[in-house]
Design an enzyme around this catalytic site. Structure first.
Site, PDB file in Angstrom:
ATOM      1  N   TYR A   1      -1.218  -1.694 -12.120  1.00 61.30           N
ATOM      2  CA  TYR A   1      -2.680  -1.661 -12.190  1.00 61.30           C
ATOM      3  C   TYR A   1      -3.196  -0.975 -13.448  1.00 61.30           C
ATOM      4  CZ  TYR A   1      -1.671  -2.697  -7.344  1.00 61.30           C
ATOM      5  OH  TYR A   1      -1.141  -3.253  -6.204  1.00 61.30           O
TER       6      TYR A   1
ATOM      7  N   GLY B   1       4.828  -3.516  -4.077  1.00 61.70           N
ATOM      8  CA  GLY B   1       4.716  -3.735  -5.519  1.00 61.70           C
ATOM      9  C   GLY B   1       4.494  -2.476  -6.324  1.00 61.70           C
TER      10      GLY B   1
ATOM     11  N   TYR C   1     -11.894   3.948 -10.053  1.00 64.13           N
ATOM     12  CA  TYR C   1     -11.538   4.557  -8.776  1.00 64.13           C
ATOM     13  C   TYR C   1     -11.476   6.079  -8.822  1.00 64.13           C
ATOM     14  CZ  TYR C   1      -9.715  -0.223  -8.499  1.00 64.13           C
ATOM     15  OH  TYR C   1      -9.570  -1.583  -8.557  1.00 64.13           O
TER      16      TYR C   1
ATOM     17  N   ARG D   1      -8.336   2.507 -14.136  1.00 66.56           N
ATOM     18  CA  ARG D   1      -8.367   3.087 -12.793  1.00 66.56           C
ATOM     19  C   ARG D   1      -9.162   4.385 -12.737  1.00 66.56           C
ATOM     20  NH1 ARG D   1      -4.364   4.844 -10.283  1.00 66.56           N
ATOM     21  NH2 ARG D   1      -5.017   4.164  -8.207  1.00 66.56           N
TER      22      ARG D   1
ATOM     23  N   GLY E   1       0.790  -1.221   0.000  1.00 67.45           N
ATOM     24  CA  GLY E   1       0.000   0.000   0.000  1.00 67.45           C
ATOM     25  C   GLY E   1       0.821   1.269   0.000  1.00 67.45           C
TER      26      GLY E   1
ATOM     27  N   CYS F   1     -16.336   5.599 -26.310  1.00 63.80           N
ATOM     28  CA  CYS F   1     -17.730   6.057 -26.391  1.00 63.80           C
ATOM     29  C   CYS F   1     -18.466   5.841 -25.073  1.00 63.80           C
ATOM     30  CB  CYS F   1     -18.451   5.348 -27.540  1.00 63.80           C
ATOM     31  SG  CYS F   1     -19.988   6.151 -28.042  1.00 63.80           S
ATOM     32  N   GLU F   2     -17.799   6.182 -23.959  1.00 64.23           N
ATOM     33  CA  GLU F   2     -18.385   6.091 -22.627  1.00 64.23           C
ATOM     34  C   GLU F   2     -18.105   7.383 -21.878  1.00 64.23           C
ATOM     35  OE1 GLU F   2     -20.246   3.726 -21.752  1.00 64.23           O
ATOM     36  OE2 GLU F   2     -19.678   1.937 -22.877  1.00 64.23           O
TER      37      GLU F   2
END
Length: 252
Positions: free
Chosen positions: A206, A99, A149, A145, A55, A176-177
């Site tokens: 990620y 990581g 998030y 992400r 983290g 297209c979003e």
């Protein structure tokens, strides 16, 4: 402890992600060592390993202020040593999982600029301001992400050096979003043009691991670069890769 096929080695904790200060890790270590002492008192075993998880935060934008790994390691070492002394425990073997802190800053995603347009948007003070939308040849399929998030990233013009004015810009993808936003707010040179390359740093973690074939788009390549040389680590997907799984209809 009674299971014949299991060897209990220690405890593990994970308290969250993108953490900049060591205080949370120190508190977790204290709690785990207190629990180690309870295990010894209740079951007569002193477990030899302690995994304090990961983290550790990285800088996605200039607003992020991660601590140096040495600072976090020194704080954790002092906390573990003190807590073990208080409970009269041997210091266990410590593991950590940094990581993202290792691979995150190592990755940079390159996008090619397509269409741009200026849109008037409402400012927080009630006025209106201009925001430039910069469409690129990627998006939420190679970096999920943002839509998952609401993650923030930065970007720079990477293919050439330009001087002059910069404009508040939003980098958007090709899917297209409405949530297909690569970088929500960044100042890019007003001279940014079609076929320029934009570099988005800190995408080593990620991004490729969460990538998909959303809307049936192929995934990009992963290339290692060092000392002026490059090497393809993961090749770009092709349409044949996508269509090769289709088996068709069996003859009747």
């Amino acid at each position: 402890l009674e299971l014949p096929g299991v060897e209990l080695r220690g405890l593990h904790a994970h308290i969250g992600s993108q953490i900049f200060e060591p205080a949370g890790f120190e508190l977790a270590a204290q709690k785990l060592i207190t629990f180690l002492a309870r295990l010894r008192a209740d079951h007569g075993v002193e477990l030899p390993e302690l995994d304090l998880g990961g983290g550790h935060g990285i800088a996605y934008t200039e607003a992020d202020t991660p601590r140096h790994p040495e600072d976090i390691a020194a704080a954790l070492a002092a906390t573990v040593k003190q807590a073990c002394a208080e409970h009269e425990l041997r210091v266990p073997r410590i593991s950590i999982e940094p990581g993202r802190a290792i691979v995150g800053p190592a990755g940079v995603t390159l996008y090619r600029v397509g269409v741009q347009k200026d849109v008037q948007v409402d400012a927080p003070d009630g006025s209106t301001t201009s925001r430039r939308y910069v469409a690129v040849d990627g998006g939420m399929s190679d970096n999920a992400r943002g839509v998952l998030y609401d993650a923030d990233y930065s970007a720079v013009l990477a293919s050439r050096r330009v001087t002059g004015e910069h404009a508040l810009s939003r980098i958007v993808g090709k899917h297209c979003e409405s949530g297909d936003i690569v970088v929500r707010n960044v100042y890019l040179p007003t001279a940014t043009a079609r076929d320029d390359l934009l570099a988005v740093p800190a995408t080593g973690a990620y991004c490729h691991s969460l990538s998909s074939n959303y809307n049936y788009l192929t995934r990009p390549a992963v290339v290692a670069v060092a000392d002026g040389a490059s090497q393809v680590l993961i090749r770009r997907e092709t349409e044949q890769d996508m269509l090769g799984r289709d088996t068709g209809f069996a003859a009747r």
